[in-house]
Design a protein around this motif. Sequence first.
Motif, PDB file in Angstrom:
ATOM      1  N   LEU A  13      35.890  16.842  55.608  1.00 17.90           N
ATOM      2  CA  LEU A  13      37.159  16.184  55.163  1.00 17.90           C
ATOM      3  C   LEU A  13      38.115  15.846  56.222  1.00 17.90           C
ATOM      4  O   LEU A  13      39.386  15.415  55.892  1.00 17.90           O
ATOM      5  N   GLU A  14      37.782  15.843  57.460  1.00 19.53           N
ATOM      6  CA  GLU A  14      38.599  15.300  58.662  1.00 19.53           C
ATOM      7  C   GLU A  14      39.859  16.427  58.793  1.00 19.53           C
ATOM      8  O   GLU A  14      41.001  15.508  59.113  1.00 19.53           O
ATOM      9  N   GLY A  55      48.831  15.484  51.631  1.00 18.15           N
ATOM     10  CA  GLY A  55      47.721  14.980  51.484  1.00 18.15           C
ATOM     11  C   GLY A  55      46.527  15.936  52.232  1.00 18.15           C
ATOM     12  O   GLY A  55      45.386  16.187  51.864  1.00 18.15           O
ATOM     13  N   ASN A  56      46.855  16.202  53.466  1.00 15.93           N
ATOM     14  CA  ASN A  56      46.141  17.058  54.043  1.00 15.93           C
ATOM     15  C   ASN A  56      46.041  18.572  53.529  1.00 15.93           C
ATOM     16  O   ASN A  56      44.772  19.231  53.410  1.00 15.93           O
ATOM     17  N   GLN A  57      46.815  19.017  52.884  1.00  9.91           N
ATOM     18  CA  GLN A  57      46.984  20.214  51.811  1.00  9.91           C
ATOM     19  C   GLN A  57      45.875  19.996  50.877  1.00  9.91           C
ATOM     20  O   GLN A  57      45.324  21.033  50.430  1.00  9.91           O
ATOM     21  N   GLN A  58      45.970  18.674  50.404  1.00 16.63           N
ATOM     22  CA  GLN A  58      45.155  18.559  49.240  1.00 16.63           C
ATOM     23  C   GLN A  58      43.386  18.483  49.538  1.00 16.63           C
ATOM     24  O   GLN A  58      42.666  19.040  48.959  1.00 16.63           O
ATOM     25  N   LYS A  59      43.154  18.171  50.842  1.00 18.60           N
ATOM     26  CA  LYS A  59      41.926  18.222  51.324  1.00 18.60           C
ATOM     27  C   LYS A  59      41.536  19.585  51.642  1.00 18.60           C
ATOM     28  O   LYS A  59      40.276  19.832  51.264  1.00 18.60           O
ATOM     29  N   VAL A  60      42.476  20.400  52.168  1.00 13.81           N
ATOM     30  CA  VAL A  60      41.871  21.718  52.325  1.00 13.81           C
ATOM     31  C   VAL A  60      41.651  22.360  51.032  1.00 13.81           C
ATOM     32  O   VAL A  60      40.785  23.405  51.039  1.00 13.81           O
TER      33      VAL A  60
END
Length: 303
Positions: free
Chosen positions: A117-118, A133-138
């Motif tokens: 998920l980069e 957005g990065n919290q969502q990917k985590v």
Amino acid sequence: MVFEVKNIRKSFGETEVLHGISFQVESGKALGLLGRNGAGKTTTIRILMDVFRANSGEILMDGKPFDRSKYQIGYLPEERGLYPKKTVIEQMIYLACLRGISKKEASDNSKKWLKRLEVSEYENKKLETLSKGNQQKVQLASTLVCNPEIVILDEPFSGLDPVNSQILKDVVKELIQQGKLVIFSSHQMAYVEDFCENIAVINRGNIVLNGELKEIKKDFGKGRVIISSENYSLEELKQKCESIFSQMVIVKDIKKDYLILELKENYKKNNLLEEVLKTDIELEHFGNYEPSLNDIFVAKAGE
């Protein structure tokens, strides 16, 4: 695997909020579980997760009572639940271990999903320092860290820009191709159309539409055509249709680029086309109406 929800009823106090919910999901296919706010989607999902107990009804896997202890379930809730003050990697490992996998496997899986998920560069950062957005990917990585057979995604694209949305879309498609059983809930209908072969629409605690999306679209568009003209505006074209073709059609809607006409009984598309060609209308578009999922949802779940 075939996962069945059969006639689930749920009450809070004297108020029944689910009135006999039934639907089915198969491995390698995604079900779009849709509904307006307050329709009963989250209550249904919480019953599947054993957060709530249903008052009556059955949940089956391959025809037998569903034993949640025998399956890994990855659940991405709409309300995010990670720890903002903890580092990404430590809480992912902690959550994976809670689901019964070893610490080494939890660590390996966490790093694999963060890379996919980069967001590998943030593994030792506190969650609160990441963008939404990065919290969502985590959060999604945490959902998949236990390699679940059943994946339930509630508004997974919240807060994602188009690039990150594409990464997530690719991951969801991979899960489906791997034979996972996927339940996908979202108000963003374009994503549901991308992934889901089947949909179930809940409205006020009832299933009001359930089945294969392709067939639902076919049935919903039956007897309707679209039309637009190069020499008349849509409003002018509407007036002409209502005056010249009123015996054959009803104007159902005006979209951005065309009119939707409903054929009256005993008339077919070709009958209408023959009459249109006798007029001065220069056709730009004429053909079968294929509704969007958004159109179907509004028609079935709107007031």
